[in-house]
Design a protein around this motif. Structure first.
Motif, PDB file in Angstrom:
ATOM      1  N   HIS A  85      -7.016   1.450   2.706  1.00  0.00           N
ATOM      2  CA  HIS A  85      -6.274   2.637   2.707  1.00  0.00           C
ATOM      3  C   HIS A  85      -5.977   3.395   1.303  1.00  0.00           C
ATOM      4  O   HIS A  85      -5.846   4.425   1.234  1.00  0.00           O
ATOM      5  CB  HIS A  85      -4.668   2.134   2.930  1.00  0.00           C
ATOM      6  CG  HIS A  85      -4.606   1.581   4.444  1.00  0.00           C
ATOM      7  ND1 HIS A  85      -3.692   0.828   4.872  1.00  0.00           N
ATOM      8  CD2 HIS A  85      -5.625   1.704   5.452  1.00  0.00           C
ATOM      9  CE1 HIS A  85      -4.020   0.311   5.929  1.00  0.00           C
ATOM     10  NE2 HIS A  85      -5.107   1.017   6.367  1.00  0.00           N
TER      11      HIS A  85
ATOM     12  N   CYS B  33       0.750  -1.215  -0.045  1.00  0.00           N
ATOM     13  CA  CYS B  33      -0.060   0.200  -0.022  1.00  0.00           C
ATOM     14  C   CYS B  33       0.808   1.206   0.096  1.00  0.00           C
ATOM     15  O   CYS B  33       1.822   1.240   0.604  1.00  0.00           O
ATOM     16  CB  CYS B  33      -1.112  -0.302   1.292  1.00  0.00           C
ATOM     17  SG  CYS B  33      -1.294   1.197   2.150  1.00  0.00           S
TER      18      CYS B  33
ATOM     19  N   HIS C 142       1.400   2.829   3.431  1.00  0.00           N
ATOM     20  CA  HIS C 142       2.443   1.986   4.278  1.00  0.00           C
ATOM     21  C   HIS C 142       3.275   1.064   3.675  1.00  0.00           C
ATOM     22  O   HIS C 142       3.390  -0.198   3.620  1.00  0.00           O
ATOM     23  CB  HIS C 142       1.728   1.179   5.435  1.00  0.00           C
ATOM     24  CG  HIS C 142       0.728   1.959   6.032  1.00  0.00           C
ATOM     25  ND1 HIS C 142      -0.767   1.624   5.594  1.00  0.00           N
ATOM     26  CD2 HIS C 142       0.406   2.687   6.797  1.00  0.00           C
ATOM     27  CE1 HIS C 142      -1.473   2.542   6.265  1.00  0.00           C
ATOM     28  NE2 HIS C 142      -0.770   3.304   7.013  1.00  0.00           N
TER      29      HIS C 142
ATOM     30  N   CYS D 273       0.320  -4.575   4.103  1.00  0.00           N
ATOM     31  CA  CYS D 273      -0.957  -4.512   4.812  1.00  0.00           C
ATOM     32  C   CYS D 273      -1.822  -5.605   3.871  1.00  0.00           C
ATOM     33  O   CYS D 273      -1.549  -5.991   3.095  1.00  0.00           O
ATOM     34  CB  CYS D 273      -1.681  -3.096   3.981  1.00  0.00           C
ATOM     35  SG  CYS D 273      -1.044  -1.612   4.805  1.00  0.00           S
TER      36      CYS D 273
ATOM     37  N   ASP E 193      -6.964  -3.887   4.329  1.00  0.00           N
ATOM     38  CA  ASP E 193      -6.211  -2.771   4.618  1.00  0.00           C
ATOM     39  C   ASP E 193      -5.938  -1.971   3.471  1.00  0.00           C
ATOM     40  O   ASP E 193      -6.162  -0.801   3.393  1.00  0.00           O
ATOM     41  CB  ASP E 193      -5.062  -3.069   5.427  1.00  0.00           C
ATOM     42  CG  ASP E 193      -5.637  -3.352   7.125  1.00  0.00           C
ATOM     43  OD1 ASP E 193      -6.763  -3.227   7.460  1.00  0.00           O
ATOM     44  OD2 ASP E 193      -4.880  -3.932   7.925  1.00  0.00           O
TER      45      ASP E 193
HETATM   46 ZN   LIG Z   1      -1.853   0.379   4.384  1.00  0.00          ZN
END
Ligand SMILES: [Zn+2]
Ligand SMILES: [Zn+2]
Length: 267
Positions: free
Chosen positions: A158, A142, A145, A150, A154
């Motif tokens: 995100h 992601c 992050h 993730c 998530d």
């Molecule tokens: Zn993420």
């Protein structure tokens, strides 16, 4: 579940009454006689017992009839409500409008509607079932992050959050009517990531994807938009085309716009 819920910012709808009351609080004071103001465009009231399909008109409202700062958004939503299967009409730039601004409205709307797909996916796309974000073989990290892996859900949440933030960022998009040339590359970045959400759903949660697509035509619209405006490069399109020849219901769903040679149709 993620700690960060999908937040989709809808344009504020402030009625004429709310605006006038806010601007002139004395109007509501008990000592002031009530003056009924006639608004040039009265609010439409929906009679009790009206069926949902009858709430909105069956033909799209004309763009000229929308008296709002969000006219283009409202017009697009009206087209979708009226005939979500008419993909050409949906992605064609309305007469006299700016193509970049039209794509902007589409991308906002896609993020909004993808949120509904996420709600459907929640029942089976969990940290246990999909620990990593994958479409076919590759894992995607992601953008928010990049150092942590993730889970698929998530990643999806995100990515949607980040896409919406980008579209709402006044430095990138100071106006919805005129898009700076330097911000156009964000369309491709956002579209590429949104595509992965569709692809994850297609390859890992096929039943949910198909049921959602039958209702919404959302992926078909996304693909039409992406190929028309070259938002996602062709070699990244991995969801197989659905055509009459492979048992579809004949409506040529999610088929790329560029006409391929006929002898290529089986590949
Ligand atoms: Zn993420
Ligand atoms: Zn999943």
């Amino acid at each position: 579940m993620s700690e960060e819920p999908v937040t989709v910012t809808e344009s504020p709808h402030v009625t004429t009454h709310e605006l006038s009351s806010a601007a002139n609080p004395a109007e509501n004071s008990p000592t002031t006689p009530k003056v009924t103001k006639t608004s040039p465009k009265p609010l439409r009231r929906i009679p009790v017992g009206t069926r949902l399909e009858d709430v909105y008109p069956h033909v799209p409202i004309s763009l000229d009839d929308i008296d709002s700062a969000f006219a283009l958004q409202e017009y697009l939503q009206s087209l979708i409500r009226t005939d979500k299967e008419n993909l050409d009409l949906l992605v064609n730039v309305p007469e006299g409008q700016d193509a970049d601004a039209w794509q902007y409205e589409h991308l906002r709307q896609l993020c909004l509607e993808l949120g509904y797909l996420v709600v459907q996916l929640l029942s089976e796309c969990t940290r246990e079932t999909c620990r990593e974000m994958k479409t076919t073989e590759f894992q995607y990290l992601c953008a928010t992050h990049p150092k942590s892996s993730c889970s698929a859900m998530d990643y999806i949440v995100h990515t949607l959050d980040q896409s919406i933030s980008s579209l709402n960022d006044p430095r990138l998009f100071p106006s919805r009517m005129s898009i700076p040339a330097t911000s156009l590359k964000n369309y491709q970045e956002i579209s590429r990531r949104l595509y992965r959400i569709f692809a994850h759903a297609y390859f890992h949660h096929r039943e949910i994807f198909e049921a959602f697509e039958i209702e919404t035509f959302l992926y078909a619209r996304f693909l039409k938009l992406s190929t028309r405006y070259k938002l996602v490069s062709k070699d990244l399109i991995i969801i197989p085309e659905q055509t009459e020849s492979n048992g579809d219901d004949g409506r040529n769903r999610y088929r790329e716009e560029n006409n391929r040679p006929e002898n290529d149709s089986q590949s």
